[in-house]
Design a protein around this motif. Structure first.
Motif, PDB file in Angstrom:
ATOM      1  N   MET A  54      51.158-122.085 -55.930  1.00 15.80           N
ATOM      2  CA  MET A  54      50.773-121.345 -57.079  1.00 15.80           C
ATOM      3  C   MET A  54      51.058-119.835 -56.996  1.00 15.80           C
ATOM      4  SD  MET A  54      49.536-122.739 -59.892  1.00 15.80           S
ATOM      5  CE  MET A  54      49.093-121.819 -60.699  1.00 15.80           C
ATOM      6  N   PHE A  92      39.608-122.341 -61.182  1.00 15.67           N
ATOM      7  CA  PHE A  92      39.888-121.107 -60.635  1.00 15.67           C
ATOM      8  C   PHE A  92      38.812-120.103 -61.138  1.00 15.67           C
ATOM      9  CE2 PHE A  92      43.885-122.523 -61.915  1.00 15.67           C
ATOM     10  CZ  PHE A  92      45.012-121.870 -61.844  1.00 15.67           C
ATOM     11  N   ASN A  96      39.054-121.000 -67.313  1.00 16.08           N
ATOM     12  CA  ASN A  96      40.129-119.977 -68.055  1.00 16.08           C
ATOM     13  C   ASN A  96      40.809-122.726 -69.345  1.00 16.08           C
ATOM     14  OD1 ASN A  96      40.897-122.269 -65.938  1.00 16.08           O
ATOM     15  ND2 ASN A  96      42.502-120.784 -65.234  1.00 16.08           N
ATOM     16  N   PHE A  98      42.091-123.859 -72.624  1.00 12.24           N
ATOM     17  CA  PHE A  98      42.699-123.396 -73.261  1.00 12.24           C
ATOM     18  C   PHE A  98      42.246-122.448 -74.171  1.00 12.24           C
ATOM     19  CE2 PHE A  98      45.138-126.426 -70.377  1.00 12.24           C
ATOM     20  CZ  PHE A  98      45.556-124.975 -69.549  1.00 12.24           C
ATOM     21  N   PRO A  99      43.025-122.284 -75.246  1.00  7.91           N
ATOM     22  CA  PRO A  99      41.905-121.865 -76.592  1.00  7.91           C
ATOM     23  C   PRO A  99      42.370-122.890 -77.616  1.00  7.91           C
ATOM     24  CG  PRO A  99      43.628-120.720 -76.274  1.00  7.91           C
ATOM     25  CD  PRO A  99      43.720-121.382 -74.709  1.00  7.91           C
TER      26      PRO A  99
ATOM     27  N   ALA B 173      45.961-116.144 -67.361  1.00  6.13           N
ATOM     28  CA  ALA B 173      45.675-117.461 -66.789  1.00  6.13           C
ATOM     29  C   ALA B 173      45.493-118.154 -67.496  1.00  6.13           C
ATOM     30  CB  ALA B 173      43.575-117.025 -66.514  1.00  6.13           C
ATOM     31  N   TYR B 174      45.684-118.460 -68.918  1.00  4.43           N
ATOM     32  CA  TYR B 174      45.682-119.896 -69.633  1.00  4.43           C
ATOM     33  C   TYR B 174      47.623-120.216 -68.830  1.00  4.43           C
ATOM     34  CZ  TYR B 174      43.085-118.287 -73.207  1.00  4.43           C
ATOM     35  OH  TYR B 174      41.924-117.729 -74.074  1.00  4.43           O
ATOM     36  N   LYS B 175      47.690-119.608 -68.434  1.00  2.00           N
ATOM     37  CA  LYS B 175      49.961-120.075 -68.047  1.00  2.00           C
ATOM     38  C   LYS B 175      49.070-120.873 -66.341  1.00  2.00           C
ATOM     39  CE  LYS B 175      54.090-118.639 -66.485  1.00  2.00           C
ATOM     40  NZ  LYS B 175      55.218-117.066 -66.517  1.00  2.00           N
ATOM     41  N   GLU B 176      48.758-119.881 -65.907  1.00  2.00           N
ATOM     42  CA  GLU B 176      48.114-120.486 -64.651  1.00  2.00           C
ATOM     43  C   GLU B 176      47.594-122.074 -64.628  1.00  2.00           C
ATOM     44  OE1 GLU B 176      46.168-117.721 -62.334  1.00  2.00           O
ATOM     45  OE2 GLU B 176      47.634-116.527 -61.239  1.00  2.00           O
ATOM     46  N   GLY B 177      46.492-122.170 -65.232  1.00  2.31           N
ATOM     47  CA  GLY B 177      45.788-123.329 -66.091  1.00  2.31           C
ATOM     48  C   GLY B 177      46.958-124.139 -65.967  1.00  2.31           C
ATOM     49  N   ALA B 178      47.366-123.885 -67.128  1.00  4.48           N
ATOM     50  CA  ALA B 178      48.300-125.546 -67.331  1.00  4.48           C
ATOM     51  C   ALA B 178      49.391-125.461 -66.334  1.00  4.48           C
ATOM     52  CB  ALA B 178      48.970-125.043 -68.992  1.00  4.48           C
ATOM     53  N   LEU B 179      50.103-124.595 -65.679  1.00  2.00           N
ATOM     54  CA  LEU B 179      50.843-124.872 -64.484  1.00  2.00           C
ATOM     55  C   LEU B 179      49.929-125.875 -63.303  1.00  2.00           C
ATOM     56  CD1 LEU B 179      53.338-122.211 -63.586  1.00  2.00           C
ATOM     57  CD2 LEU B 179      53.675-124.016 -65.251  1.00  2.00           C
ATOM     58  N   ALA B 180      48.567-125.284 -63.292  1.00  2.00           N
ATOM     59  CA  ALA B 180      47.155-125.615 -62.571  1.00  2.00           C
ATOM     60  C   ALA B 180      48.061-127.784 -62.184  1.00  2.00           C
ATOM     61  CB  ALA B 180      46.831-125.074 -61.509  1.00  2.00           C
ATOM     62  N   VAL B 192      50.347-124.277 -74.737  1.00  2.00           N
ATOM     63  CA  VAL B 192      49.062-123.166 -74.696  1.00  2.00           C
ATOM     64  C   VAL B 192      49.781-121.671 -75.101  1.00  2.00           C
ATOM     65  CG1 VAL B 192      47.352-122.275 -72.991  1.00  2.00           C
ATOM     66  CG2 VAL B 192      48.453-125.004 -72.265  1.00  2.00           C
ATOM     67  N   ALA B 196      48.776-119.883 -78.263  1.00  2.00           N
ATOM     68  CA  ALA B 196      47.374-119.091 -77.835  1.00  2.00           C
ATOM     69  C   ALA B 196      47.708-117.631 -78.941  1.00  2.00           C
ATOM     70  CB  ALA B 196      47.160-119.016 -76.717  1.00  2.00           C
TER      71      ALA B 196
END
Lengths: 253, 288
Positions: A54, A92, A96, A98-99, B173-180, B192, B196
Motif C-alpha cells: 500500500m 484500516f 472504511n 464504501f458508501p 480511505a475509499y480508494k485505499e479500501g478498494a485497492l487493498a 467506488v 461516491a
C-alpha cells in the motif's frame, strides 16, 4: 516446523530521504496473531503496508530487500500486486466501508475478481462472510441499507467480512480498534481469536495491553528498527533488550 | 465611539445583504407584471404550446413552442457532448494525471471559462459553422448542432471544476479500501470513487446546463435563429434567449409583442430556477 507465511530479509524503506525501515528481518508464522508494537512514528504501520504494497500509493517511496510471502518475493519487479492484495487483506484504522449497500460492500471483491458472476454465488458469499464476523443475524434483513448506516463496530466487522469474501491467507490490521469503544474492542478481539484458526493475522497497535491479550508473537519497533521479535509471553515478561523493557514498562512511548 | 462604529458597520453589511434580495424581488415582480400581461390576449396553453411565432404579423401569432424546443434541443446536444468529456476530464485531473499535467489542465480550463461568450460565438461563426456545413453537406452551417458544440465548450469549465472538486473530496480511505481488496486503479475509480462523488458530479452537470440554457450571445450568432419547430439537429433553431435579445430592441413598449417577450423571460427564469434548485438538492444530499 511450519514454513513461515511472511519472511522479510534486510527490508529497508525510504520516504524520499527519510529512512523509515532499517534492515528489518522477521518471520511471521501461519495461523498465528503477530502484534507489532512501538511508539508512534516507529515505522510499524509502514512495515504492515509493505506486506500489501500500500506504500506504493505514496510518491517517493523506495524499498530494498526481500519480502517473501508464501515463498514469492513481493518486492520483485514482476510481482503481481492485484493478486498480492487478494491474498493479503487489510483492515484500516478507521473503518472504511464504501458508501454502497451492505450487500454491495461484501460482493465488491467477487465482482472485481470473478470472470463470471452468478447471483446465487454472490448471495452465498454474503451470508458466509457476514456469518464469519457474526453479523449475519443482525443484518440479514437490511442488506440493501447503506453501509454508512451501521455503527462503528459493525462497520469494522463489515470491512473484515468484505476481506474474507475475497479469501485471503493473511489479514493485516492497522490499529483496527482505535476508533472503537472498549466493549466493541473486546468483541473485535474475540473475533480475531476466532479468525486465526484460518488466517495469519498481523496487527499493528500502540495499545500494549491489546497486544498482550491477543497476540501469540510480538515485535517491538523503534525508529524504524525491529528491536526485538519473539513469543509474546517472552517479550512482555522477559524482554532481552533494554529499550523493549523501557517501552513495556512505560518509561517512554 | 467604538460602539457607534460597530453599529454603522453592522447596519451597512445588513443593508448590502438585504439589497441583493430586494433587487431580486424587484426584478421578479417586474418580470411577472410585464410578462403576465400577455395572457390578457393569448391563452396560457396557446402561448406555451403554440407552434407559430410571428410576433409582428397581423394578427400576431405568439406560440413559443418552437423557441422552447430550440432551447431544449441545443441544450440536449450540448449536454451529450459536454457531460462525458467534462466528467472524463474531471476524473483524469482528479485521479490519473501527474501533478504537472494536472496544473496545466486546470489552468487551461480556467482560461476556457474566461473567454467571453461573444468571442466564442465569433470563433464558432468563422470556423465551426463552415465545418458543419461542409461535413454534413447541408445548405447552411447555422444549425442547432453548431450551437450545441459551442455551448458544450462553455459548459465544460463549470462541469470539470465542480466535478473535480467532488471527486477530490472523496475520502482517500475509499480508494485505499478498494485497492487493498485487489481492485485495479480503474476499478477503484468507476466502482467506488465516481459513485461516491455522484451527487457532486450531478450538481456539476446541472450547473453546467444552467449556464448553457441561459447563454445568449454565442447561440444567437451561430444557430441560425429560425423560429420553426426543429425536425433535426442539423436545422437552424432559435432559442428563448436569442429571441429576447434579438427582438426586444424592436418591440414597441406596451405592445403584445413586448409583453410576450417578458413572458418568454419568465419561462426562461422558471427553467433556470428549476435547474439550480435541482443542483442544490444534489449538493445538499452529498453533505448529509
Amino acid at each position: 516446523m511450519k514454513m513461515p507465511k511472511i519472511i522479510t530479509k534486510n527490508l529497508n524503506l525510504w520516504y524520499g530521504k527519510f529512512h523509515a525501515l532499517k534492515d528489518v528481518n522477521a518471520c511471521f508464522e501461519d495461523k498465528r496473531i503477530t502484534a507489532i508494537i512501538g511508539p508512534s512514528g516507529c515505522g510499524k504501520s509502514t512495515l504492515l503496508r509493505v506486506f500489501n504494497r500500500m506504500n506504493d500509493l505514496i510518491e517517493g517511496v523506495k524499498m530494498k530487500g526481500e519480502v517473501l510471502i508464501s515463498g514469492a518475493n513481493m518486492l520483485a519487479k514482476e510481482a503481481d500486486l492485484v493478486n498480492l492484495r487478494k491474498k493479503v487483506g487489510m483492515v484500516f484504522q478507521r473503518p472504511n466501508p464504501f458508501p454502497l449497500s451492505i450487500y454491495e460492500n461484501i460482493v465488491f471483491g467477487e465482482k472485481i475478481h470473478a470472470e463470471k458472476i452468478k447471483k446465487s454465488r454472490l448471495e452465498e458469499i454474503v451470508e458466509k462472510s457476514l456469518d464469519s464476523v457474526l453479523l449475519w443475524n443482525e443484518l440479514k434483513d437490511r442488506l440493501n441499507k447503506s453501509a454508512l448506516s451501521l455503527s462503528l463496530e459493525q462497520r469494522q466487522r463489515l470491512c473484515i467480512a468484505r476481506l474474507i469474501a475475497v479469501k485471503p491467507d493473511i489479514l493485516l490490521m492497522d490499529e483496527p480498534c482505535s476508533a472503537l469503544d472498549p466493549q466493541s474492542t473486546q468483541r473485535i478481539e474475540e473475533l480475531m481469536r476466532e479468525l486465526k484458526k484460518n488466517y495469519t493475522i498481523i496487527i499493528v497497535t500502540h495499545n500494549m495491553q491489546q497486544a498482550a491479550r491477543v497476540s501469540d508473537d510480538a515485535g517491538f519497533m523503534l525508529l524504524g528498527e525491529l528491536i526485538e521479535f519473539g513469543r509474546t509471553d517472552g517479550i512482555f515478561t522477559t524482554p532481552q533488550d533494554k529499550r523493549t523493557e523501557d517501552y513495556i514498562t512505560g518509561r517512554y512511548g | 465611539m467604538r460602539k457607534f462604529k460597530e453599529f454603522i458597520i453592522e447596519k451597512l453589511i445588513l443593508f448590502s445583504g438585504l439589497a441583493s434580495i430586494f433587487f431580486v424581488v424587484l426584478i421578479f415582480l417586474f418580470l411577472l407584471k410585464e410578462g403576465l400581461a400577455v395572457f390578457k390576449t393569448v391563452g396560457f396553453f396557446d402561448f406555451l404550446l403554440g407552434k407559430k411565432w410571428y410576433p409582428i404579423s397581423e394578427p400576431a401569432r405568439l406560440g413559443i413552442l418552437p423557441l422552447i424546443l430550440g432551447s431544449l434541443l441545443v441544450t440536449l446536444g450540448a449536454a451529450l457532448i459536454s457531460i462525458p468529456i467534462g466528467v472524463g476530464c474531471a476524473v483524469y485531473i482528479a485521479e490519473v494525471a501527474p501533478l504537472k499535467i494536472k496544473e496545466i489542465l486546470k489552468a487551461g480550463i480556467e482560461l476556457l471559462a474566461a473567454i467571453p461568450s461573444v468571442v466564442l460565438g465569433f470563433i464558432g461563426m468563422v470556423t465551426l459553422v463552415p465545418w458543419v456545413k461542409h461535413m454534413f453537406k447541408i445548405p447552411t452551417g447555422l444549425t442547432a448542432l453548431s450551437g450545441s458544440i459551442m455551448l458544450a465548450f462553455m459548459a465544460m469549465p463549470t462541469i470539470v471544476s465542480i466535478a473535480e472538486d467532488a471527486l477530490y473530496s472523496v475520502p482517500k480511505a475509499y480508494k485505499e479500501g478498494a485497492l487493498a481488496l485487489g481492485a485495479t486503479h480503474w476499478q477503484a475509480i468507476y466502482r467506488v470513487i465516481v459513485p461516491a462523488a455522484s451527487p457532486g458530479i450531478m450538481a456539476a452537470v446541472m450547473l453546467g446546463l444552467g449556464r448553457v440554457i441561459g447563454e445568449t450571445m454565442a447561440v444567437m450568432m451561430i444557430t441560425g435563429n429560425a423560429a420553426v419547430i426543429p425536425r433535426s439537429i442539423l436545422e437552424p433553431v432559435r432559442t428563448l434567449t436569442a429571441t429576447i435579445a434579438a427582438e426586444m430592441g424592436e418591440a414597441v413598449v406596451g405592445s403584445e409583442h413586448y409583453f410576450a417577450l417578458f413572458a418568454v423571460g419568465i419561462v426562461l427564469f422558471v427553467i433556470s430556477f428549476a435547474i439550480n434548485v435541482g443542483a442544490d438538492l444534489f449538493l445538499h444530499k452529498e453533505n448529509k
